[in-house]
Design an enzyme around this catalytic site. Structure first.
Site, PDB file in Angstrom:
ATOM      1  N   CYS A 183       0.667  -1.430  -0.204  1.00  0.00           N
ATOM      2  CA  CYS A 183      -0.304  -0.012  -0.155  1.00  0.00           C
ATOM      3  C   CYS A 183       0.789   1.550   0.137  1.00  0.00           C
ATOM      4  O   CYS A 183       1.806   1.700   1.414  1.00  0.00           O
ATOM      5  CB  CYS A 183      -0.931  -0.252   1.277  1.00  0.00           C
ATOM      6  SG  CYS A 183      -1.573   1.134   1.539  1.00  0.00           S
ATOM      7  N   CYS A 208      -0.296   4.136   1.807  1.00  0.00           N
ATOM      8  CA  CYS A 208       0.173   3.884   3.298  1.00  0.00           C
ATOM      9  C   CYS A 208       1.275   4.548   3.741  1.00  0.00           C
ATOM     10  O   CYS A 208       1.643   4.937   4.862  1.00  0.00           O
ATOM     11  CB  CYS A 208      -0.478   3.053   4.167  1.00  0.00           C
ATOM     12  SG  CYS A 208      -1.743   1.902   3.190  1.00  0.00           S
ATOM     13  N   ASP A 209       2.485   4.215   2.679  1.00  0.00           N
ATOM     14  CA  ASP A 209       3.891   3.813   3.611  1.00  0.00           C
ATOM     15  C   ASP A 209       4.406   4.474   3.195  1.00  0.00           C
ATOM     16  O   ASP A 209       5.551   4.922   2.802  1.00  0.00           O
ATOM     17  CB  ASP A 209       3.986   2.501   3.266  1.00  0.00           C
ATOM     18  CG  ASP A 209       3.275   1.373   4.263  1.00  0.00           C
ATOM     19  OD1 ASP A 209       2.485   1.737   5.699  1.00  0.00           O
ATOM     20  OD2 ASP A 209       3.250   0.188   4.004  1.00  0.00           O
TER      21      ASP A 209
END
Ligand code: NAP
Length: 316
Positions: free
Chosen positions: A141, A144-145
């Site tokens: 992801c 997200c990261d």
């Protein structure tokens, strides 16, 4: 004397809260069917981690995936859909033709019809150290990261829409994003390809696969193998973002005898009907889906319209 565990009786159970499930919930609730949508993970499914959905009609500037999911849920709940945040662990056909659903923590339910929209999950590469370094540089992801890798060089594996889209997103933070693809042609939509080729922060390693991920505590490099020559080399990177397709969450359908295609997707007709009356499958978990937010929502609506007709036909 202990009381028998209570079983909630509802008309339509929706398994999965992504775009297909949310649209099904809207249509089922508007048909005035008592409707419960079960979500065992994050509302929205895969789009919950999509920064900008640019191809859902009606949003000329794009829309954040989680925001879109929350709006879809609010719309369905306004008409009476109920969300139960619990994973469905089993679906069994009862003798009277209804479906018995067991959940993790939210009890048991008896539904007259089920719309199964459990979606799909990102595939793993299956290479050494992938599992150990997940969350330590290996990620599925980018939304997200990616921010953890500001100013660093990272790689993205895959050549489809997800890899290119998430790679482009990652250029906001990383100093360089190298897309590693096993062929020399991308599968992604042309508009995404053009954007990637024009981005000065994007680089490409064609005809290459990741053979192993290297690093003790965190990702430090990968071993790349040239698929034509077989030659391998160490390629330094701070992160490995993996987008190599998905596997459908169809395991609960197996015991119900639903036919699956070679990739594990449920085979349905154009009304999202399965051979089991009252059981519908919609969205990414079904065979031959376009796997877009708009088509998944369309699938969900189609399934709910048919489920309502099915219940009317049964009487009631
Ligand atoms: P995908 O379209 O199936 O692409 C997977 C990519 O990973 C392909 O390029 C494939 O290579 C590569 N690959 C597969 N297995 C591999 C392996 N073991 N090692 C190395 N590479 C491997 O998957 P996706 O990108 O996740 O997209 C899935 C669906 O969601 C698609 O229908 C897509 O259109 C949709 N989607 C749409 C959007 C959007 O509309 N903006 C965004 C994300 C996803 P080959 O090309 O050689 O097969």
């Amino acid at each position: 004397m202990t009381a028998a565990p209570s079983v909630r009786e509802i008309e339509i159970a929706i398994v999965g809260g992504g775009p297909a499930g949310l649209a099904a919930g809207l249509y089922a609730a508007r048909a005035l069917r008592s409707t419960v949508m079960f979500e065992g993970g994050v509302l929205g499914g895969q789009i919950a981690t999509t920064d900008a959905v640019e191809n859902y009609p009606g949003f000329p500037d794009g829309v954040n995936g989680l925001d879109l999911s929350i709006a879809m849920q609010a719309q369905a709940e306004r008409f009476g859909m109920e969300t139960v945040y619990a994973r469905v662990t089993g679906i069994r056909r009862a003798e009277d033709g209804r479906f018995a659903l067991s959940t993790e923590g939210a009890g048991d339910f008896l539904a007259r019809a089920v719309i199964y929209t459990a979606g799909a999950e990102y595939n793993k590469l299956g290479v050494p150290r992938e599992r150990e370094l997940t969350g330590r540089g290996v990620s599925y992801c980018a939304t997200c990261d990616a921010a953890f890798f500001a100013g660093q060089e990272v790689i993205v594996v895959g050549g489809g829409d997800a890899a290119v889209e998430e790679g482009l997103f990652t250029t906001r933070y990383a100093s360089k994003v190298t897309l590693v693809h096993r062929r020399e042609e991308l599968r992604a939509q042309k508009v995404l390809q053009e954007r990637a080729f024009a981005d000065p922060k994007m680089a490409f390693e064609w005809n290459s696969v990741v053979e192993e991920i290297l690093g003790d505590e965190v990702v430090e490099a990968v071993t790349l193998r040239d698929v034509n020559t077989g030659a391998t080399r160490r390629f330094p990177t701070s992160a490995v973002f993996i987008f190599i397709g998905q596997t459908p969450n169809s395991s609960l359908l197996v015991d119900l005898g639903i036919p699956l295609d070679a990739g594990g997707h449920a085979i349905v007709n154009a009304w999202m009907e399965t051979p089991v009356p009252g059981l519908f499958v919609a969205g990414d978990v079904r065979s031959e889906a376009a796997r877009q937010v708009v088509s998944s929502a369309g699938d969900g609506a189609t399934a709910a319209i048919r489920a309502d007709q099915y219940l009317t036909h049964l009487g009631g």
